[in-house]
Write a protein that holds these residues in place. Structure first.
Motif, PDB file in Angstrom:
ATOM      1  N   ARG A  12       0.724  -1.198  -0.027  1.00 40.65           N
ATOM      2  CA  ARG A  12      -0.095  -0.020  -0.033  1.00 40.65           C
ATOM      3  C   ARG A  12       0.830   1.319   0.060  1.00 40.65           C
ATOM      4  N   CYS A  13       1.867   1.172   0.693  1.00 38.37           N
ATOM      5  CA  CYS A  13       2.612   2.505   0.850  1.00 38.37           C
ATOM      6  C   CYS A  13       3.567   2.796  -0.399  1.00 38.37           C
ATOM      7  N   LYS A  60       2.435   1.922  -3.457  1.00 43.83           N
ATOM      8  CA  LYS A  60       1.603   2.310  -4.336  1.00 43.83           C
ATOM      9  C   LYS A  60       0.923   3.608  -4.268  1.00 43.83           C
ATOM     10  N   LYS A  61       0.742   4.106  -2.851  1.00 43.22           N
ATOM     11  CA  LYS A  61       0.298   5.346  -2.771  1.00 43.22           C
ATOM     12  C   LYS A  61       1.221   6.571  -2.491  1.00 43.22           C
ATOM     13  N   GLN A  62       2.566   6.199  -2.207  1.00 43.05           N
ATOM     14  CA  GLN A  62       3.632   7.299  -2.074  1.00 43.05           C
ATOM     15  C   GLN A  62       4.455   7.478  -3.218  1.00 43.05           C
ATOM     16  N   TYR A 102      -3.966  -2.753  -4.656  1.00 39.91           N
ATOM     17  CA  TYR A 102      -2.766  -1.910  -4.710  1.00 39.91           C
ATOM     18  C   TYR A 102      -1.691  -2.884  -5.501  1.00 39.91           C
ATOM     19  N   ASP A 120       2.708   4.636   6.842  1.00 34.26           N
ATOM     20  CA  ASP A 120       1.227   5.519   6.968  1.00 34.26           C
ATOM     21  C   ASP A 120       0.673   5.140   8.220  1.00 34.26           C
TER      22      ASP A 120
END
Length: 332
Positions: free
Chosen positions: A26-27, A29-31, A54, A142
């Protein structure tokens, strides 16, 4: 403008470790803007990764390692993130020949702890160690905890459970990869007898006979033996609907943490000090402290090396006392 990074995550060890890897996915993919995230694991873990939004693509190690490496080479990754760091994943990293980051698996410290009972383990959760390895990429934790995504087809409807278990129940994951990770039947019966709520027993087909014995011996208690009746995602759905969860050191314990459930985590031959306690959720450890023979293995074994199995046979079920002791340890 820099092109988006194409990343490969390696993690093949167990259901629990795949769930513990989800914050990394997740981190990343999102960051990292536009990041394309691939995940390499074993086919048994497909229910966990296939529904993760993700993850852009999954590669499975089934059969020839050489064939897998050829498949991965064709993807032309920019970076490899090794969350297992064993011989197999090191071979894959070397064969791909791109920038890579690896988690410190603390293998020597774990060996010292198991073999000589010298505890040099850091007071750091494995998820935090995973994310620490990503610092060079500018990726940070996160603090949103673990993820678990259940496809609609595997959502357990209320009427799939007996009427006694539709409004308020406790999930108890009675399985475990190894015998020394599981309570003996008589102790399962004892613990279930102390729980004054309907209980759903969870496990695979191998656990069904044990569940039947527990169900029979507890007698008047409202116990539903669901072992072997539901697949992994459906078991996760039952955990999602539970009030609280009791679990041995298993993947279902980490799934319970992903749903932020209160977890009573049961430890035998292994130890929470390896850094794989329920993450970012309320939990209470049930363990027999003060044993000089514990931990006797890294992941559990087929039988107690000493023959007495005190870690499970003498494990106390006095929840209030254990909760007070754990709170004191946390303050210290």
């Amino acid at each position: 403008m820099a092109s988006p990074m194409k990343l490969l995550i390696l993690q093949m060890s167990s259901i629990g470790n795949i769930v513990l890897s989800t914050p990394v996915v997740r981190c990343l993919k999102k960051q990292l803007p536009g990041a394309v995230v691939h995940f390499c694991t074993k086919p048994d873990h497909a229910p966990i990764v296939d529904s993760n939004p993700y993850i852009d693509k999954v590669h499975y190690q089934a059969g020839s390692l050489y064939r897998l490496i050829r498949q991965l080479r064709a993807e032309q990754f920019d970076c490899v993130i090794d969350l297992q760091n064993n011989f197999t994943t090191a071979l894959i990293r070397k064969a791909l020949g791109v920038q890579s980051y690896s988690v410190d698996n603390l293998g020597f410290r774990k060996w010292l702890y198991v073999r000589w009972k010298v505890n040099l383990m850091p007071s750091q959760h494995v998820v935090d160690r995973y994310l620490e390895a990503l610092q060079p990429l500018g990726v940070k934790n996160d603090d949103f905890g673990l993820d678990y995504f259940i496809p609609y087809k595997d959502q357990v409807e209320t009427d799939w459970l007996p009427p006694t278990h539709r409004d308020h129940y406790i999930a108890f994951a009675i399985g475990g990869r190894h015998a020394t990770n599981r309570l003996p039947i008589e102790r399962l019966v004892e613990l279930c007898s102390k729980i004054n709520h309907p209980i759903v027993l969870l496990g695979d087909k191998r656990d069904r006979v044990i569940g039947e014995q527990v169900e029979k011996q507890v007698g008047t208690k409202a116990i539903y033996n669901a072992c072997g009746l539901f697949n992994l995602n459906q078991s996760a759905s039952i955990i999602q609907g539970a009030w609280v969860v009791f679990s041995h050191d298993t993947g279902l314990m980490q799934i319970a943490a992903a749903f932020r459930k209160k977890v009573f985590s049961i430890w035998g031959s292994t130890t929470p000090n390896f850094g794989e306690t329920p993450y970012k959720t309320s939990y209470l450890r049930l363990e027999k402290s003060g044993l000089s023979c514990r931990p006797c293995s890294l992941t559990g074994s087929g039988k107690c090396p000493k023959g007495h199995f005190r870690c499970m046979n003498e494990l106390p079920f006095k929840f209030e006392e254990q909760q007070s002791r754990q709170q004191k340890e946390n303050l210290d």
